[in-house]
Motif scaffolding. Structure first.
Motif, mmCIF file in Angstrom:
data_model
loop_
_atom_site.group_PDB
_atom_site.id
_atom_site.type_symbol
_atom_site.label_atom_id
_atom_site.label_comp_id
_atom_site.label_asym_id
_atom_site.label_seq_id
_atom_site.Cartn_x
_atom_site.Cartn_y
_atom_site.Cartn_z
ATOM 1 N N ALA A 61 24.849 -41.631 -34.941
ATOM 2 C CA ALA A 61 25.197 -40.515 -34.055
ATOM 3 C C ALA A 61 23.982 -40.110 -33.223
ATOM 4 O O ALA A 61 24.096 -39.893 -32.006
ATOM 5 C CB ALA A 61 25.707 -39.345 -34.887
ATOM 6 N N GLY A 62 22.807 -40.039 -33.849
ATOM 7 C CA GLY A 62 21.600 -39.661 -33.125
ATOM 8 C C GLY A 62 21.293 -40.623 -31.998
ATOM 9 O O GLY A 62 20.996 -40.222 -30.873
ATOM 10 N N ASN A 63 21.385 -41.916 -32.320
ATOM 11 C CA ASN A 63 21.083 -42.932 -31.306
ATOM 12 C C ASN A 63 22.055 -42.868 -30.144
ATOM 13 O O ASN A 63 21.663 -42.984 -28.977
ATOM 14 C CB ASN A 63 21.138 -44.318 -31.943
ATOM 15 C CG ASN A 63 19.756 -44.762 -32.361
ATOM 16 O OD1 ASN A 63 18.778 -44.450 -31.684
ATOM 17 N ND2 ASN A 63 19.684 -45.462 -33.471
ATOM 18 N N ILE A 64 23.352 -42.672 -30.465
ATOM 19 C CA ILE A 64 24.355 -42.606 -29.398
ATOM 20 C C ILE A 64 24.075 -41.397 -28.509
ATOM 21 O O ILE A 64 24.069 -41.489 -27.279
ATOM 22 C CB ILE A 64 25.775 -42.550 -30.008
ATOM 23 C CG1 ILE A 64 26.087 -43.879 -30.695
ATOM 24 C CG2 ILE A 64 26.807 -42.254 -28.949
ATOM 25 C CD1 ILE A 64 27.356 -43.870 -31.494
ATOM 26 N N LEU A 65 23.758 -40.260 -29.146
ATOM 27 C CA LEU A 65 23.464 -39.035 -28.408
ATOM 28 C C LEU A 65 22.284 -39.255 -27.463
ATOM 29 O O LEU A 65 22.317 -38.902 -26.277
ATOM 30 C CB LEU A 65 23.143 -37.924 -29.414
ATOM 31 C CG LEU A 65 23.145 -36.511 -28.846
ATOM 32 C CD1 LEU A 65 24.563 -36.101 -28.520
ATOM 33 C CD2 LEU A 65 22.514 -35.544 -29.845
ATOM 34 N N LEU A 66 21.246 -39.905 -27.997
ATOM 35 C CA LEU A 66 20.037 -40.142 -27.217
ATOM 36 C C LEU A 66 20.329 -40.979 -25.985
ATOM 37 O O LEU A 66 19.881 -40.672 -24.868
ATOM 38 C CB LEU A 66 19.019 -40.853 -28.113
ATOM 39 C CG LEU A 66 17.556 -40.597 -27.809
ATOM 40 C CD1 LEU A 66 17.256 -39.115 -27.942
ATOM 41 C CD2 LEU A 66 16.684 -41.390 -28.769
ATOM 42 N N SER A 67 21.138 -42.044 -26.177
ATOM 43 C CA SER A 67 21.378 -42.928 -25.037
ATOM 44 C C SER A 67 22.299 -42.258 -24.027
ATOM 45 O O SER A 67 22.212 -42.547 -22.836
ATOM 46 C CB SER A 67 21.938 -44.270 -25.494
ATOM 47 O OG SER A 67 23.293 -44.120 -25.815
ATOM 48 N N VAL A 68 23.178 -41.368 -24.505
ATOM 49 C CA VAL A 68 24.012 -40.629 -23.560
ATOM 50 C C VAL A 68 23.149 -39.701 -22.711
ATOM 51 O O VAL A 68 23.302 -39.608 -21.493
ATOM 52 C CB VAL A 68 25.109 -39.837 -24.315
ATOM 53 C CG1 VAL A 68 25.772 -38.846 -23.378
ATOM 54 C CG2 VAL A 68 26.144 -40.788 -24.858
ATOM 55 N N ILE A 69 22.183 -39.046 -23.353
ATOM 56 C CA ILE A 69 21.294 -38.154 -22.605
ATOM 57 C C ILE A 69 20.496 -38.943 -21.577
ATOM 58 O O ILE A 69 20.338 -38.543 -20.422
ATOM 59 C CB ILE A 69 20.336 -37.419 -23.578
ATOM 60 C CG1 ILE A 69 21.148 -36.439 -24.425
ATOM 61 C CG2 ILE A 69 19.232 -36.701 -22.815
ATOM 62 C CD1 ILE A 69 20.369 -35.864 -25.582
ATOM 63 N N ARG A 70 20.035 -40.143 -21.972
ATOM 64 C CA ARG A 70 19.189 -40.939 -21.082
ATOM 65 C C ARG A 70 19.982 -41.587 -19.960
ATOM 66 O O ARG A 70 19.563 -41.596 -18.814
ATOM 67 C CB ARG A 70 18.503 -42.056 -21.871
ATOM 68 C CG ARG A 70 17.230 -41.598 -22.505
ATOM 69 C CD ARG A 70 16.598 -42.763 -23.223
ATOM 70 N NE ARG A 70 15.699 -42.257 -24.254
ATOM 71 C CZ ARG A 70 15.439 -42.897 -25.366
ATOM 72 N NH1 ARG A 70 15.996 -44.047 -25.617
ATOM 73 N NH2 ARG A 70 14.600 -42.383 -26.238
ATOM 74 N N GLN A 71 21.146 -42.171 -20.302
ATOM 75 C CA GLN A 71 21.823 -43.022 -19.317
ATOM 76 C C GLN A 71 23.173 -42.466 -18.867
ATOM 77 O O GLN A 71 23.866 -43.123 -18.111
ATOM 78 C CB GLN A 71 22.018 -44.427 -19.908
ATOM 79 C CG GLN A 71 20.696 -45.124 -20.110
ATOM 80 C CD GLN A 71 20.771 -46.173 -21.209
ATOM 81 O OE1 GLN A 71 21.724 -46.229 -21.964
ATOM 82 N NE2 GLN A 71 19.734 -46.987 -21.287
ATOM 83 N N GLY A 72 23.560 -41.328 -19.345
ATOM 84 C CA GLY A 72 24.817 -40.766 -18.897
ATOM 85 C C GLY A 72 25.976 -41.155 -19.773
ATOM 86 O O GLY A 72 25.886 -42.067 -20.595
ATOM 87 N N VAL A 73 27.105 -40.472 -19.590
ATOM 88 C CA VAL A 73 28.251 -40.639 -20.472
ATOM 89 C C VAL A 73 28.911 -41.995 -20.277
ATOM 90 O O VAL A 73 29.562 -42.516 -21.173
ATOM 91 C CB VAL A 73 29.273 -39.507 -20.221
ATOM 92 C CG1 VAL A 73 30.328 -39.475 -21.303
ATOM 93 C CG2 VAL A 73 28.560 -38.178 -20.156
ATOM 94 N N LYS A 74 28.735 -42.582 -19.069
ATOM 95 C CA LYS A 74 29.443 -43.837 -18.777
ATOM 96 C C LYS A 74 29.071 -44.966 -19.737
ATOM 97 O O LYS A 74 29.866 -45.855 -19.990
ATOM 98 C CB LYS A 74 29.144 -44.282 -17.341
ATOM 99 C CG LYS A 74 30.108 -43.684 -16.341
ATOM 100 C CD LYS A 74 29.838 -44.256 -14.968
ATOM 101 C CE LYS A 74 30.745 -43.620 -13.940
ATOM 102 N NZ LYS A 74 30.325 -43.979 -12.577
ATOM 103 N N THR A 75 27.842 -44.934 -20.235
ATOM 104 C CA THR A 75 27.413 -46.049 -21.084
ATOM 105 C C THR A 75 27.714 -45.799 -22.554
ATOM 106 O O THR A 75 27.220 -46.519 -23.407
ATOM 107 C CB THR A 75 25.905 -46.279 -20.938
ATOM 108 O OG1 THR A 75 25.251 -45.078 -21.340
ATOM 109 C CG2 THR A 75 25.534 -46.647 -19.539
ATOM 110 N N ILE A 76 28.527 -44.787 -22.827
ATOM 111 C CA ILE A 76 28.722 -44.421 -24.235
ATOM 112 C C ILE A 76 29.353 -45.583 -25.018
ATOM 113 O O ILE A 76 28.959 -45.840 -26.164
ATOM 114 C CB ILE A 76 29.572 -43.138 -24.370
ATOM 115 C CG1 ILE A 76 29.484 -42.629 -25.806
ATOM 116 C CG2 ILE A 76 31.020 -43.348 -23.983
ATOM 117 C CD1 ILE A 76 29.911 -41.207 -25.986
#
Lengths: 349, 329
Positions: A61-76
């Motif tokens: 969950a932490g990693n997913i949250l981090l990448s969403v913050i960095r790259q936006g929701v589209k890459t979820i």
């Protein structure tokens, strides 16, 4: 015209994380580790596996949250998929590690010097570890596997030669049958030898019968691996042999097979590793024994997998520990074979 | 000064006949190798023949009930108890356990194969491949031992959770609160045992995906996952299906691990968390020791059915895998 100074141009790797991002990533992991015991106390989950479960969920969950913050929701979807794939790999390694560690931890207590020098002739299954041993089982396994190899290796190599050298009309059929044979359940191989040798011909339970059953299971492995190796031998060698006036028989025997020697040895070792731990066919063909018995054609013999199996079935605590010892010896044997095969095939390329 | 050529007076050998007929040694060689190549055919044929010969009387006596019957009773002629052999419950149990194993193993194996082909850093790839291969080399008796003594206690706990929260689904109902030695646990053990096969085949298929398609996907702006979803998975799907079926075949023939973990019980049980189940292979092991002559024939017939079922599954899966690797689609 000024020339560009390429030496000052550095390749750009925009996907590579800088030190700040790396610190954040590892921060997530540390937070997940710290939160795990807290959540373990609050929720209904408990034990080591519960902890591992909470940790995996938190870190993912932490990693997913981090990448969403960095790259936006589209890459979820990308980050969720990546996390799931990492988790799947972890789930493969978890049971493997657990099996290896348990066998070593539980088995090492039951291994004494006398385990390798005595058999169970005078000892009850639940006797102290300083008494009795697995010598009969080790000798039995070695004997059975040796006989199986003697029977199976020539046949396996001939099958591989048929597929690569003769390439006859039935090439595809034979390849198909070898593949089908690799799926024959081990118990069926045992049942077959039992019905032929012991029921129909009236022979006794013996190491030879066990070896026959194992060679059925070993043949496809030897044949397929040897075929792969023989395919790798360059055709130039065969053509050179024939051009020098050799017959096909001389070419195969003097050029092709020697060139594939180490590969064929690997095939044999892989075949042995495949069958050394088989229990079910041996149960129907060698029956098991508590004393050392070396005559391969007459009378029941012991083998390591069977030794482990029958000790575990007694259900007595000490006997079960002894079974873990047998499992450790068996695992060591298989590991040695496995590593040897790896080293042999690794050296070639 | 020139050397004079003296006339050759010896016998001039006749011109050699050019022929493509094989020599005698080659004929012998080809004969031996060809007959060696047919070992597999002979062995498979003999297995079918002998099990059929031995098992035929039982199949004849029981008729179709041998496959559909749920009772395994060697009978008691003195007290008028009839002989009844039916492997229906065991066949159902075989399928239940194998399917549970497959459901567990397939996502994990495909995920690992994707990791090995597209995600793993160079240094991790090789040791991980070796680890997965090693998993295939561990003997099934060790998996059985581990499943009984290590996995069981954890799995019972998961079973209780599943029953508590998903108990409304018919499969997860319980007729009595006995969770140990259930098809669920046997399924996990078998699943772990077939992970390496499915991983190996999926990895092979994934590594055959044409590089230009992958690069085309990236050039169109795909991320790694969208590339995998739109290129790798469609390309590899039938290969993965073949690998899964191969794993299913293995799971159906698994004997010792299931015999050690599962509580063998002669009644069809679809409640996967409940401690009852079976499998044709473990039936043979459990009844073999005390079987009389007629019961042994019954076991041979059961072995024949198992042999035929696994052979069909294997044929299908090999055909699927082969089609993928040939056409590349």
């Amino acid at each position: 015209m000024a020339t560009l100074d390429y030496s000052s141009v550095k390749p750009q790797k925009p996907w590579r994380l800088d030190s700040k991002q790396l610190a954040l990533n590892s921060g997530i992991f540390i937070i997940a580790i710290l939160l795990t015991p807290v959540l373990l106390n609050i929720t209904a989950l408990n034990g080591k596996l519960g902890g591992a479960f909470i940790f995996i969920v938190l870190a993912t969950a932490g990693n997913i949250l981090l990448s969403v913050i960095r790259q936006g929701v589209k890459t979820i979807s990308t980050s969720i998929a990546a996390s799931l794939i990492y988790v799947a790999t972890g789930l493969v390694l978890l049971p493997l590690a657990s099996v290896l560690i348990t066998v070593i931890m539980r088995g090492k207590d039951a291994i004494r010097f006398n385990t390798l020098t005595q058999d169970m002739r005078f000892s009850q299954p639940d006797a102290a570890f300083t008494e009795g041993g697995a010598l009969h089982a080790i000798l039995g396994t070695v004997e059975i596997v040796l006989i199986a190899s003697i029977i199976c290796v020539p046949l396996g190599i001939l099958t591989a030669l048929y597929l690569t050298e003769i390439k006859g009309r039935f090439e595809n059929l034979v390849r198909f049958l070898v593949q089908a044979m690799s799926g024959v359940p081990s118990i069926v191989a045992g049942l077959f030898i039992y019905s032929v040798l012991i029921v129909t011909l009236g022979a006794k339970y013996s190491a030879f019968a066990g070896a026959l059953a194992l060679s059925i299971l070993m043949l496809p492995t030897v044949a397929r691996t040897s075929e792969e190796v023989l395919k790798l031998i360059p055709n130039d060698l065969r053509e050179a042999g024939v051009a020098l006036g050799a017959t096909q028989w001389r070419t195969v025997a003097m050029v092709v097979v020697p060139a594939a020697k180490s590969g064929i040895l690997t095939a044999v070792i892989l075949g042995v590793a495949r069958v050394a731990g088989e229990t079910a066919p041996l149960l129907l063909t060698i029956l098991g024994n508590t004393s050392t018995h070396l005559n391969p054609f007459d009378g029941p013999v012991a083998a390591l997998p069977l030794y482990t199996f029958s000790l575990m079935k007694t259900g007595l605590e000490v006997a079960v520990n002894r079974a873990w010892g047998g499992a450790l010896i068996l695992l060591t044997l298989v590991l040695i074979l496995f590593i040897t095969a790896r080293l042999l095939s690794g050296k070639k390329r | 000064m020139t050397a004079t050529l003296t006339e050759y007076t010896g016998v001039i050998p006749e011109k050699r006949q050019i022929t493509n007929k094989p020599r005698f040694s080659d004929k012998v060689f080809r004969f031996i190798v060809t007959s060696g190549g047919f070992t597999s055919l002979i062995i498979l044929g003999l297995i079918a023949l002998f099990l059929l010969l031995r098992g035929l009387p039982v199949i004849k006596d029981m008729g179709f009930g041998f496959i559909t019957g749920f009772e395994w009773n060697p009978g008691d002629p003195e007290n008028g108890v009839p002989v009844k052999f039916g492997i229906g419950a065991m066949l159902i149990g075989t399928i239940v356990v194998a399917v549970i194993g497959l459901i567990m193993a397939l996502p994990i194996a495909v995920g690992t194969a994707l990791f090995l082909t597209y995600y793993a850093p160079e240094g991790v790839k090789k040791p991980l491949t070796i680890a997965v291969d090693l998993m295939a080399a561990i003997p099934s008796v060790i998996y059985g031992l581990w499943g009984f003594f290590v996995l069981m206690s954890h799995a019972v706990y998961w079973e209780k959770l599943i029953h508590k929260y998903l108990g409304f689904i018919p499969f997860f109902k319980m007729q009595a609160p006995v969770y140990e030695r259930s098809p669920f646990i046997a399924g996990i053990v078998v699943g772990i045992m077939i992970i390496p096969i499915i991983t190996a085949i999926s990895r092979e298929v994934f590594s055959q995906v044409p590089l230009d398609r992958i690069q085309a996907a990236y050039a169109l702006g795909a991320t790694k996952w969208t590339m995998i979803r739109s290129v790798v998975l469609p390309f590899g799907s039938s290969g993965v299906a073949g690998g899964a079926m191969l794993g299913l075949g293995r799971a159906m023939g698994e004997t010792i691990a299931i015999y050690l973990v599962l509580n063998i019980y002669f009644s069809p049980n679809f409640q996967v968390l409940f401690s009852a189940g079976g499998n044709v292979a473990s039936l043979i092991v459990s009844k073999f020791g005390e079987a009389g002559e007629y019961e042994l024939r019954g076991l041979m017939a059961a072995g024949l059915i198992l042999f035929i079922v696994t052979l069909i599954v294997n044929f299908l899966s090999n055909a699927i895998v082969k089609r993928t690797s040939r056409t590349g689609k």
